[in-house]
Design a protein around this motif. Structure first.
Motif, mmCIF file in Angstrom:
data_model
loop_
_atom_site.group_PDB
_atom_site.id
_atom_site.type_symbol
_atom_site.label_atom_id
_atom_site.label_comp_id
_atom_site.label_asym_id
_atom_site.label_seq_id
_atom_site.Cartn_x
_atom_site.Cartn_y
_atom_site.Cartn_z
ATOM 1 N N ASN A 1 0.827 -1.198 0.000
ATOM 2 C CA ASN A 1 0.000 0.000 0.000
ATOM 3 C C ASN A 1 0.869 1.259 0.000
ATOM 4 N N THR A 2 1.435 1.540 -1.178
ATOM 5 C CA THR A 2 2.285 2.716 -1.344
ATOM 6 C C THR A 2 1.933 3.405 -2.659
ATOM 7 N N LYS A 3 2.256 4.680 -2.750
ATOM 8 C CA LYS A 3 1.969 5.424 -3.975
ATOM 9 C C LYS A 3 2.785 4.897 -5.146
ATOM 10 N N ASP A 4 4.024 4.498 -4.887
ATOM 11 C CA ASP A 4 4.862 3.988 -5.971
ATOM 12 C C ASP A 4 4.289 2.698 -6.540
ATOM 13 N N ALA B 1 1.095 3.443 -8.542
ATOM 14 C CA ALA B 1 1.399 4.070 -9.833
ATOM 15 C C ALA B 1 1.874 3.035 -10.842
ATOM 16 N N LYS C 1 -1.305 0.978 -11.855
ATOM 17 C CA LYS C 1 -2.541 1.730 -12.077
ATOM 18 C C LYS C 1 -3.336 1.191 -13.264
ATOM 19 N N HIS D 1 -8.740 6.205 -2.894
ATOM 20 C CA HIS D 1 -7.790 7.035 -2.143
ATOM 21 C C HIS D 1 -8.345 7.314 -0.754
ATOM 22 N N PRO E 1 -2.060 5.143 1.880
ATOM 23 C CA PRO E 1 -2.790 6.058 0.988
ATOM 24 C C PRO E 1 -4.038 5.486 0.317
ATOM 25 N N TYR E 2 -4.210 4.153 0.330
ATOM 26 C CA TYR E 2 -5.295 3.582 -0.455
ATOM 27 C C TYR E 2 -6.156 2.618 0.367
#
Length: 219
Positions: free
Chosen positions: A22-25, A28, A31, A69, A80-81
């Motif tokens: 669970n990370t933005k990287d 992305a 996605k 989000h 973040p998610y």
């Protein structure tokens, strides 16, 4: 036009992987999988379910897909998610706070529900007035019957009957509630991978119609 039948194994796999990463990287980088296998099918499913619930209830329904989000501004958990898919379906064009239908898909299970999480202040007063009358007895009986059938129903939120009502009121169990919802759970998320998901979900929602009809009488 694309038609919806069921979710793919990639959709469930995405939620499982998101829970572990669970990370933005990571999001992305994955996605495209989210857009193709979860976001787009969810919109199709939501539209189909709104029509199906209109047929089931005789009332027009809208739908809401909750954001993936998370709002982390006031949370200690800064992931973040949301590693789940939550949808809600609600009657449209009605006053008050009508009961809603809930669809919650997580990496571990599927949960389906009907009811109101918590009534807003003005509607809460109307709910309590109804619970003090014959509707309260019906809610208590419905709760007992549905629990016997294996449905999941939370306990009342209050320890005491709210002010303005007799503390020994025969409907005290109902009066101590701020909302009312009933749930059923599938032990695994595999339910969403089988064909005719809209029809099968509607069949399960039909078992919750007593809750929908009872709460629809609160104005």
């Amino acid at each position: 036009m694309t038609q919806f039948d069921c979710f793919s194994s990639e959709a469930v796999g995405f939620l499982q992987d998101l829970k572990a990463n669970n990370t933005k990287d990571w999001f992305a980088a994955n996605k495209a999988t989210y857009e193709t296998h979860l976001k787009a099918p969810s919109k199709l499913f939501a539209d189909d379910m709104a029509f199906a619930l209109q047929d089931l209830t005789g009332q027009d329904h809208g739908s809401k897909i909750f954001r993936i989000h998370r709002d982390v501004r006031f949370s200690k958990d800064k992931t973040p998610y949301n590693a789940h898919l939550h949808l809600a379906f609600m009657p449209t064009g009605q006053e008050g706070q009508p009961p809603m239908w809930f669809f919650g898909l997580s990496p571990e299970k599927l949960s389906l529900g009907c009811g109101v999480f918590q009534y807003e202040k003005v509607v809460l007063d109307a709910f309590r007035d109804a619970m003090a009358g014959s509707l309260g007895a019906e809610l208590i009986q419905t709760t007992a019957e549905m629990r016997d059938q294996g449905f999941r129903i939370g306990d009342p939120e209050l320890k005491r009957v709210p002010s303005g009502f007799d503390k020994d009121h025969p409907h005290e169990e109902a009066l101590r509630r701020k909302g009312y919802s009933v749930w059923m759970d599938a032990e695994t998320p595999a339910f969403v991978l089988e064909p005719n998901l809209t029809e099968r979900t509607t069949t399960m929602f039909a078992e919750l119609m007593p809750v929908f009809l009872l709460l629809s009488r609160i104005k």
